[in-house]
Write a protein that holds these residues in place. Structure first.
Motif: not given
Length: 572
Positions: A87-91
């Motif tokens: 998963v994207i860390g920023c989201g």
């Protein structure tokens, strides 16, 4: 969750750590020495998940849907349900019990793949790129790149040296489509002028038809560009980043007091960039504030001490100033551009001479963001030091009336052009002026004694901004040969007036003396103890003054009057 400090426990690469509840994962893991690489994410902009560089593995403790009880594995440990794909860390915002892997083999493979795609059409411009040395693409290519390219086809050719506006140049071949600049213009500058055209690897950044990037915050797009796609015209091809010395300073354009960094080399300032302070300016500053360093080499810069039209030594100039001020009907004209320490020194001169002190306000329109209606950095300092007791108007009409009556015949004027703040040549006819300032103006040309002053970049001191936040700035470069700090000159002048030998002094000694003044809001500090992000003072009786500022990024006048010095909401 801990109620006291609003933290939660997550498992980070096998270790349980405390992080701020609900924080963005990239921000949450940084204090624990873990870096999640990213390009499109910026803490002050919305999340879009463009670059995919911040991929991590994430899982949560599994629970029985029927009972809500944790599901245990064969060892009696709570079973973790890992997401099937990274998963994207920023989201991702942290949650209690979350498990995160930032350093696994899968994560590294993902980052290697993303880097390879980003570099497919990227030009090998590092030897000539302004971003070299502070480029995110360089840094992460070293950590996650292959070291060689498997791409044998021709790279896409895109526009180069495109002027997006009067201060920003685009090299589109370097753009990695992170969209930071687009989001900044939409969300912060409120000037939606940038966008992408075409698709896929042919996508190009451009301005909308009939528009250009010319708002007063355009250079922030250069700051947040993670590569060298956007460059500043003033800094372009001027200096390598690794040669620069960085010094913290405060923008003196207005009472907002943006935190900034001076980048210099061998006594020459090459650029001014914003320094993050979430209580004042976030990570932004105005373009006009960045250009203030050009005053250093201005053609009208005062570089020598003068008596009349004759250049003299420091001691001769101070002696002449003492003779004028010590035997006359004197008034002082201070400035909101002086530091707290300089204003206090002026106050001491005023007290010794029993002379009235005047200060003119410099007011304009505010933009609701980081340019306030008060165009001086330290009007609050003049109140806090006792230099003035009332909020000033934008002229010196009351001084003009006293001059016309002959009640005053000598002026000590600091950093003000008297003809620009309400006085007339007729009123100043026959008036003897001692002028301390940076640039030549009508007042300096009329003055009997001229003392050269230093710019903010050439001296150290402190300002009090519109929130009553005390902030210090440090000397970045030396002043012109033979010049001295303003606070030193003022204290030397006071010693001459008292007919006392000048004694060495330090900024901390000035602060100790200020703190001893009855009712001072500046008690309990030394200059060295002022943190770089500032300290909020209690305005006390000054809270109800008729300030001209209304609403800025972290200031709301109505909240200030109620006792809340900052506003967490951006002005609209």
């Amino acid at each position: 969750m801990s109620e006291e400090n609003n933290t939660v426990t997550i498992n980070l690469d096998g270790d349980d750590v405390q992080v701020t509840a609900g924080a963005n994962l990239i921000e949450a893991v940084a204090p624990h020495g873990k870096e999640i690489p990213h390009y499109c994410y910026h803490p002050k902009l919305s999340v879009v998940g463009n670059c995919r560089m911040c991929l991590v593995e994430m899982g949560m403790p599994m629970k029985d849907r029927a009972t809500g009880e944790p599901i245990l594995d064969e060892n009696g440990e709570v079973k973790i349900g890992w997401m099937p794909k990274p998963v994207i860390g920023c989201g991702t915002n942290v949650a209690p019990g979350m498990h995160v892997r930032t350093d696994s083999e899968l994560v590294h493979d993902c980052r290697n793949g993303v880097m390879e795609f980003l570099l497919v059409n990227h030009p090998l411009d590092c030897p000539i790129c302004d971003q070299a040395g502070e480029c995110g693409l360089q840094e992460f290519a070293l950590d996650y790149g292959r070291g060689y390219s498997r791409f044998v086809e021709e790279k896409n050719v895109k526009p180069k040296q495109v002027e997006l506006g009067p201060r920003v140049v685009l090299d589109d071949e370097r753009c990695i489509l992170c969209s930071r600049c687009i989001r900044f213009c939409q969300e912060v500058a409120d000037d939606d002028v940038l966008g992408f055209v075409d698709r896929g690897s042919h996508s190009t950044l451009t301005c909308y038809p009939g528009k250009s990037l010319e708002n007063n915050y355009s250079l922030n797009t250069v700051d947040i560009c993670p590569v060298g796609a956007l460059t500043s015209k003033d800094f372009r091809f001027r200096m390598r980043a690794w040669f620069l010395k960085e010094t913290p300073t405060i923008c003196s354009e207005s009472s907002v007091g943006c935190n900034a960094t001076v980048s210099s080399r061998e006594g020459v300032v090459h650029r001014i960039t914003p320094r993050r302070n979430d209580a004042v300016n976030d990570t932004w500053m105005t373009d006009s504030g960045r250009s203030l360093y050009k005053e250093i080499d201005h053609k009208d810069r005062i570089r020598s001490f003068r008596v009349g039209s004759k250049e003299v030594s420091v001691s001769e100039a101070l002696e002449a100033a003492t003779n004028l001020l010590g035997s006359s009907k004197v008034a002082l004209v201070g400035s909101g551009s002086c530091s707290v320490e300089e204003q206090f020194s002026l106050k001491k001169i005023s007290d010794y001479l029993d002379a009235p002190t005047y200060l003119a306000g410099h007011f304009g329109e505010e933009d609701g963001l980081l340019l306030s209606a008060d165009r001086t950095p330290n009007l609050r300092g003049a109140l806090a030091t006792g230099l003035i007791s009332k909020y000033p108007s934008d002229n010196l009409k009351s001084l003009g009336r006293r001059l016309a009556k002959g009640e005053i015949n000598t002026l000590l004027c600091v950093r003000e052009d008297l003809l620009d703040v309400g006085l007339t040549p007729t009123q100043l006819k026959g008036v003897r002026i001692v002028y301390l300032g940076t640039l030549e103006n009508q007042t300096s040309r009329m003055a009997k004694v001229v003392l050269p002053a230093l710019t903010t970049f050439e001296r150290s001191g402190s300002f009090i901004n519109l929130q009553f936040r005390l902030q210090k700035f440090l000397q970045a470069i030396p002043g012109p040969a033979g010049t001295l700090p303003d606070v030193f000159l003022l204290n030397q002048l006071l010693a001459e007036l008292r007919k006392e030998p000048a004694t060495p002094f330090s900024m901390d000694e000035i602060w100790t003396e200020m703190g001893k003044r009855r009712g001072s809001i500046l008690k309990g500090f030394t200059f060295g103890e002022i943190p770089l992000d500032g300290v909020l003072l209690d305005p006390g009786k000054f809270r109800a003054f008729p300030y001209v500022e209304r609403k800025n990024l972290h200031f709301n006048l109505s909240d200030f009057r109620k006792g809340s010095n900052t506003s967490s909401q951006q002005a609209t």
